[in-house]
Structure formats: structure tokens, C-alpha cells
Motif scaffolding. Structure first.
Motif, mmCIF file in Angstrom:
data_model
loop_
_atom_site.group_PDB
_atom_site.id
_atom_site.type_symbol
_atom_site.label_atom_id
_atom_site.label_comp_id
_atom_site.label_asym_id
_atom_site.label_seq_id
_atom_site.Cartn_x
_atom_site.Cartn_y
_atom_site.Cartn_z
ATOM 1 N N GLN A 199 -5.775 3.653 1.673
ATOM 2 C CA GLN A 199 -6.457 3.394 0.411
ATOM 3 C C GLN A 199 -7.727 4.244 0.283
ATOM 4 N N HIS A 200 -8.500 4.246 1.373
ATOM 5 C CA HIS A 200 -9.769 4.973 1.398
ATOM 6 C C HIS A 200 -9.576 6.461 1.072
ATOM 7 N N TYR A 208 -3.770 0.875 7.509
ATOM 8 C CA TYR A 208 -3.938 -0.037 6.368
ATOM 9 C C TYR A 208 -5.220 0.282 5.589
ATOM 10 N N GLU A 258 -8.852 6.670 -2.754
ATOM 11 C CA GLU A 258 -9.792 6.044 -3.703
ATOM 12 C C GLU A 258 -11.264 6.389 -3.479
ATOM 13 N N SER A 259 -11.665 6.629 -2.228
ATOM 14 C CA SER A 259 -13.096 6.667 -1.944
ATOM 15 C C SER A 259 -13.771 7.963 -2.390
ATOM 16 N N LYS A 278 1.990 1.932 -3.444
ATOM 17 C CA LYS A 278 0.932 2.455 -4.302
ATOM 18 C C LYS A 278 0.513 3.881 -3.929
ATOM 19 N N TYR A 279 0.424 4.161 -2.644
ATOM 20 C CA TYR A 279 -0.217 5.416 -2.233
ATOM 21 C C TYR A 279 0.714 6.445 -1.586
ATOM 22 N N ARG A 332 0.837 -1.217 0.000
ATOM 23 C CA ARG A 332 0.000 0.000 0.000
ATOM 24 C C ARG A 332 0.863 1.255 0.000
#
Ligand code: FE2
Length: 303
Positions: A223-224, A219, A227-228, A56-57, A53
Motif C-alpha cells: 500500500q505504502h 502487507y 499511496e505514500s 487493489k494494488y 490488497r
């Protein structure tokens, strides 16, 4: 098996920490021999699931930082090892603490290029439940950022702002007014810190990247937050961030974007200018709260 092996340094369950707190010791050593196998397992799980992660982020400064610190995925880090790699890069050092550091002392540590660092770690069976900071948040989430020169300088500027705030508060003779103004200024600083150092996003060459440590150590939220569609993301505006309340026990619905750490450094300078001009004296009410301990830490500093 020596008794110490099973005692552990688990968040809220560590006798070593209780003992230090009962003696009023804030700055402590990291008693590395006390970490249990479960503690190392918690670190291993947290670190290894986070790696893809981060790739990626996370922003590029963080990824470079992780590499330069040479953290071991399998063992809780030794702070002296971390500092051996960190200190030559920016002068920063992680400094072990027994718990909450009152606001002024926290910022003043940053001014001295010291980062108050929690040494306990969350339970291995509750990786997502984080009632307070732990060593994963502090060392894996914060410290890699401190390897970056511009970011490290920004933290020092936060510390200088706190000094300015303490000196300004000392000039106010009337007690009630002093507390009112100081509460507002600390709230403004805490909000700005939260929306940048803890939960900041940065515009990168290939889209939005994360640099806030609260996000880098979560974690789910790392991502949230990118992406969200439930998250509002706006270019940072100082006047908005200092007036924006936040809640700590949920994914953040609103995040702010900076262009670079030079941009962020400039904003902290602006924060200090606004402070001197009295523009932080009446920020909007709401979280975070400023308690007696935080106020006292600022008032004591100016004596
Ligand atoms: Fe943090």
C-alpha cells in the motif's frame, strides 16, 4: 500427536533446515509433514489479509497467476502441487532450498527455469517481521509472476546475463582486477534485480501497479509504495538502477516504473550489452555487498 507435528518449519527455528545446512545440502525436499498447525495458521493469516490488497494494488499478470496456481488460503502450499499448475504454463518450477543461494547459482537456476524457494515460514505472531525470505515471500510473492510468459522469459535472461558475467570474469588474468570487476558486475546485476523483480512498479491501465515480489509479499509496503508521498517513483533508467544503492530493512524510498514485461525483457538485454561493453565494471559503491561466496560462485562457474 506424532512428534513431527509440533516440530514445525518456522523461520530460523527448524531443525530440518539446520540439519540440511550442517551437511552442506542446498537443494532439499519439502518435508510437508513437518509443518505445524502454527505454520499453517501463519500462512492463513498472511494470505487472507493480503487478498484485498492484491486485488487493489497488484498487476493483472500477478492476479491471473494467483488464480492459475490454485493456492489454498488455509494451508502452506505443497510445492509439487504448485509446480503441477505452474510448469505447463512457462516451464518454471519452484525448487526447495535450505537457505541462501550464492548469486551465480541463483541466477543459473533461473536460466534453467527453476526458482530457488525457501520452505520455512515466519512465526504466526510476527507476521510483519521478516529477517529473510520465507515460503510466503517466495511462493505467494514470486511464483505467481512465473506463470506469465514474458516475465518468465525475463528471468531466464537474467540467468543468461550471469553466464556472460562468469565467462567475462574468467578472461581477466590478473586476480585483483578480476575480483574488482566481478564485484562491480554482480553489484549492478543485484541492484537491477532488486529494483525490478523484487521492488518493481508497472504502469497499468488504471494507474501504477505492483509487480515486485518484495512488495507483493508485504502487507504494509504494498500500500505504502503506491499511496505514500514519501516514495519517489520514476520511469526506470538502467544507468540509474545499476548505480543506486539500497537498504533491505526499511520501506523503499525510491522505486522504478516499467511499462510492460516486454519493456523489462528488453532492459535485461541492454544490461547484458552494457556488461559486454564494460559499462558495469565501475558502478557506484554502496549496498548491496558482494561476499566471497557470491564471487566464488561466479568464478567456479567459468571453470
Ligand atoms: Fe525475493
Amino acid at each position: 500427536m506424532p512428534a513431527s507435528v509440533s516440530i514445525g518449519l518456522t523461520t530460523t527455528e527448524a531443525p530440518f533446515i539446520e540439519e540440511a545446512r550442517s551437511h552442506g545440502e542446498l537443494y532439499i525436499r519439502q518435508p510437508y509433514e513437518l509443518y505445524s498447525e502454527e505454520n499453517h495458521e501463519a500462512w492463513r493469516k498472511l494470505y487472507t489479509r493480503m487478498l484485498p490488497r492484491w486485488e487493489k494494488y497488484a498487476n493483472e499478470h500477478f492476479l491471473r497467476g494467483i488464480n492459475s496456481l490454485c493456492l489454498d488460503a488455509n494451508r502452506v502450499p505443497k510445492m509439487e502441487d504448485v509446480n503441477r499448475f505452474l510448469c505447463p504454463l512457462t516451464g518454471f518450477k519452484a525448487k526447495a532450498v535450505s537457505g541462501y543461494v550464492p548469486a551465480f547459482l541463483f541466477f543459473d537456476c533461473l536460466r534453467n527455469r527453476e526458482f530457488p524457494t525457501t520452505i520455512t515460514i515466519r512465526r504466526a505472531d510476527k507476521l510483519d517481521y521478516l529477517p529473510e525470505p520465507d515460503i510466503f515471500h517466495d511462493i505467494a510473492g514470486h511464483v505467481p509472476m512465473h506463470t506469465d510468459r514474458a516475465f518468465a522469459d525475463t528471468l531466464v535472461r537474467f540467468g543468461e546475463c550471469a553466464r556472460t558475467a562468469a565467462n567475462m570474469a574468467a578472461e581477466i588474468r590478473e586476480k585483483k582486477e578480476q575480483v574488482r570487476v566481478l564485484t562491480s558486475v554482480i553489484k549492478a546485476m543485484a541492484r537491477f534485480f532488486w529494483f525490478t523483480v523484487e521492488f518493481g512498479l508497472m504502469r497499468g491501465r488504471d494507474g501504477l501497479k505492483v509487480y515486485g515480489s518484495g512488495l507483493l509479499s508485504s502487507y504494509g509496503e504494498i500500500q505504502h509504495c503506491v499511496e505514500s508521498s514519501d516514495v519517489q517513483r520514476y520511469p526506470i533508467q538502467l544507468e540509474w538502477a545499476i548505480n543506486q544503492a539500497f537498504e533491505i530493512d526499511r520501506y523503499q524510498p525510491l522505486l522504478f516504473i516499467v511499462d510492460s514485461f516486454d519493456h523489462l525483457f528488453g532492459l535485461v538485454g541492454q544490461l547484458e550489452e552494457w556488461m559486454k561493453a564494460g559499462k558495469l565494471n565501475n558502478v557506484a559503491p554502496g549496498e548491496p555487498g558482494v561476499d566471497e561466496q557470491d564471487l566464488r560462485s561466479f568464478l567456479d562457474a567459468a571453470r
